[in-house]
Design an enzyme around this catalytic site. Structure first.
Site, short mmCIF file in Angstrom:
data_model
loop_
_atom_site.label_atom_id
_atom_site.label_comp_id
_atom_site.label_asym_id
_atom_site.label_seq_id
_atom_site.Cartn_x
_atom_site.Cartn_y
_atom_site.Cartn_z
N GLY A 151 9.42 -13.30 -38.33
CA GLY A 151 10.12 -13.03 -39.57
C GLY A 151 10.15 -14.29 -40.40
N THR A 152 9.74 -14.17 -41.62
CA THR A 152 9.62 -15.38 -42.41
C THR A 152 9.59 -15.02 -43.88
OG1 THR A 152 8.30 -17.35 -42.72
CG2 THR A 152 7.13 -15.31 -42.40
N THR A 153 9.70 -16.03 -44.71
CA THR A 153 9.48 -15.85 -46.14
C THR A 153 8.64 -17.01 -46.62
OG1 THR A 153 11.71 -14.97 -46.30
CG2 THR A 153 10.61 -15.51 -48.34
N GLY A 200 10.56 -11.36 -45.37
CA GLY A 200 11.57 -11.51 -46.41
C GLY A 200 11.03 -11.36 -47.80
#
Lengths: 288, 218
Positions: free
Chosen positions: B9-11, B140
């Site tokens: 999970g990342t942005t 994200g």
């Protein structure tokens, strides 16, 4: 040797004795005279004793540290038609002179300048078979480089690839050296560059050179043209003027001109049909 | 704007501004509910003027970037200049396309070039290359697509770009469970790569607080 006829004294100034040898001894004396007068042969005589057997393959050095096969290949290049390359303000010019004997019939005039991609071209002299193979390899190298790096081969990369192929052929005994030498014109980082490569595998970056027959006299006039630093278009005229001085019998229609400048989008013949006729007109006015 | 299916999970946001390229990422890697690293660095440097953001399986992307660094260095010694971003992208893309059955990764490859300025190339899983001026990626990124579309301007100055990216990543941290930590900023221009870190301003706004308290009272 039995002397039946009179032995005439051999003097170097006697032309008649040259033309009419009357006895075997006289014949041998005139033959020796002929060879001694020819200084080239004198040099070869001197060298013959040293290079006996050292010139049979590229993989042998002579005791003086020379590889004779490569020197023979450069001699072949020195006797082949001339190729010229020069950098001008806004681009590169490559000239080549077509062999007048071979291209008497215009159907059979072999090309001497080959574009490899949009940005570079090679003008080569020497054995046409070797040139064709070299150009094929350069074009394939360009394609594979394009596939891997999305950039065309140009500049010192192209020159080093060509030169390393030529060098490879001077290292093994089962290959003979490439008997072709050429001028590479490229644009790299939006600056024009010229490289020369030789049958020994050396490549040199320069501003302008000539290779082939009578190239040393042309190089002197090229320096004068470089000092003026003008356009591609003007340089075409100046170079053809210089060529006409060096070779008065030159037929300007047998010149092949390739240029890369801001007018053209790739290495190709310069725009305009009238350059050749204009050159002829200018050169006819020039007093020799 | 890319949408990658990814396992971390990342942005990631990469934006083209006046002097070059600016990148902002969060710094959290999680495996399920556990946050394994709260200050991770998701931007990997490839050469002096280029950088790569990785998404997808971490093992694949790390191996690829290691090999890419070696090849880029080799190319730069041969050509005696800093490698163009186009060549880096071409090398990456060839690798991703030729082994796409085995790999599960996506990249955003950016940098500064003296020929073409700042460039952003996103390489989708499978090997397709897209060039755009703003690239979003990660879990994200879904939450801030609208925000970025409304507030992105071409040729922002450095300060404007910094505030824009700070707001965007803070909003993503606010709404997405997979992103968190600090905001890492990276600025690539003709003077090289410059990095900085700052905290997100992910305080919920006043009118949201009022709504909650209103319902509680009643």
């Amino acid at each position: 040797m039995t002397v039946n006829h009179k032995v005439e004294s051999s003097s170097l100034s006697g032309d008649e004795k040259f033309l009419k040898p009357k006895s075997i001894l006289n014949y041998t004396l005139t033959y020796l005279k002929h060879t001694l007068l020819n200084l080239n042969y004198l040099v070869n005589l001197y060298m013959a004793s040293i290079k006996s057997g050292y010139d049979l393959s590229t993989a042998t050095y002579s005791p003086e540290g020379r590889v004779f096969q490569i020197e023979y290949a450069t001699k072949l290049v020195k006797n082949s038609p001339m190729v010229l390359g020069i950098i001008s303000n806004d681009g590169i010019l490559i000239f080549s002179e077509k062999d007048p004997e071979v291209s008497r019939l215009s159907l059979f005039s072999p090309e001497k300048i080959f574009p490899i991609n949009k940005i570079s071209a090679i003008g080569a002299t020497g054995k046409t078979g070797d040139i064709n193979y070299l150009i094929q390899r350069a074009r394939i190298d360009n394609l594979s480089y394009r596939e891997n790096f999305s950039e065309s081969l140009n500049g010192s990369l192209l020159a080093s690839r060509v030169a390393s192929l030529i060098h490879m052929h001077t290292v093994y005994w089962h290959l003979r050296p490439f008997a072709c030498s050429g001028i590479i014109g490229t644009i790299s980082d939006s600056s024009p560059e010229i490289f020369v490569f030789f049958p020994s595998g050396l490549f040199v970056k320069c501003f302008g050179t000539a290779i082939g027959k009578q190239s040393e006299t042309v190089k002197i006039s090229l320096e004068n043209i470089l000092v003026k630093s003008s356009n591609c278009r003007k340089n075409i005229k100046e170079v053809s003027k210089a060529l006409k001085i060096v070779k008065p019998k030159l037929n300007l229609r047998l010149l092949e001109i390739f240029s890369l400048s801001r007018e053209t989008s790739r290495f190709d013949k310069p725009i305009s049909c009238n350059i050749i006729t204009e050159n002829e007109r200018l050169s006819s006015f020039y007093p020799i | 704007m890319t949408r990658n299916e990814n396992l971390m999970g990342t942005t990631l946001i990469v934006v083209d501004y006046k002097d070059g390229v600016m990148i902002a990422t969060d710094s959290q890697t999680s495996s399920g509910n556990l946050v394994t690293n709260r200050v991770a660095d998701k931007i990997t440097q490839i050469s002096k003027f280029s950088v790569c953001c990785r998404s997808g399986s971490a093992a694949d992307t790390q191996a690829i970037t290691n090999q890419l660094r070696i090849e880029v260095k080799e190319n730069s010694t041969r050509t005696e200049q800093n490698v163009k971003i186009r060549t880096i992208v071409q090398m990456l893309r060839n690798f991703c396309y030729k082994e796409k059955e085995k790999l599960n990764c996506g990249f955003i490859c950016t940098g500064w070039d003296k020929f073409h300025g700042g460039q952003i190339y996103s390489i989708i899983q499978g090997g397709a290359v897209l060039r755009n001026k703003i690239a979003l990626s990660g879990s994200g990124s879904l939450f801030i697509n609208g925000f970025c579309e409304e507030n992105y301007k071409e040729k922002m100055s450095r300060k404007e770009c910094k505030t824009f990216l700070g707001r965007a990543v803070s909003l993503a941290i606010l709404h997405d469970g997979g992103t968190g930590g600090v905001i890492r900023l990276c600025n690539i221009s003709k003077s090289g790569i410059k990095r900085s870190v700052f905290f997100p301003n992910s305080q919920p706004k006043n009118h949201i607080l009022l709504k909650d308290s209103f319902f509680v009272l009643v």
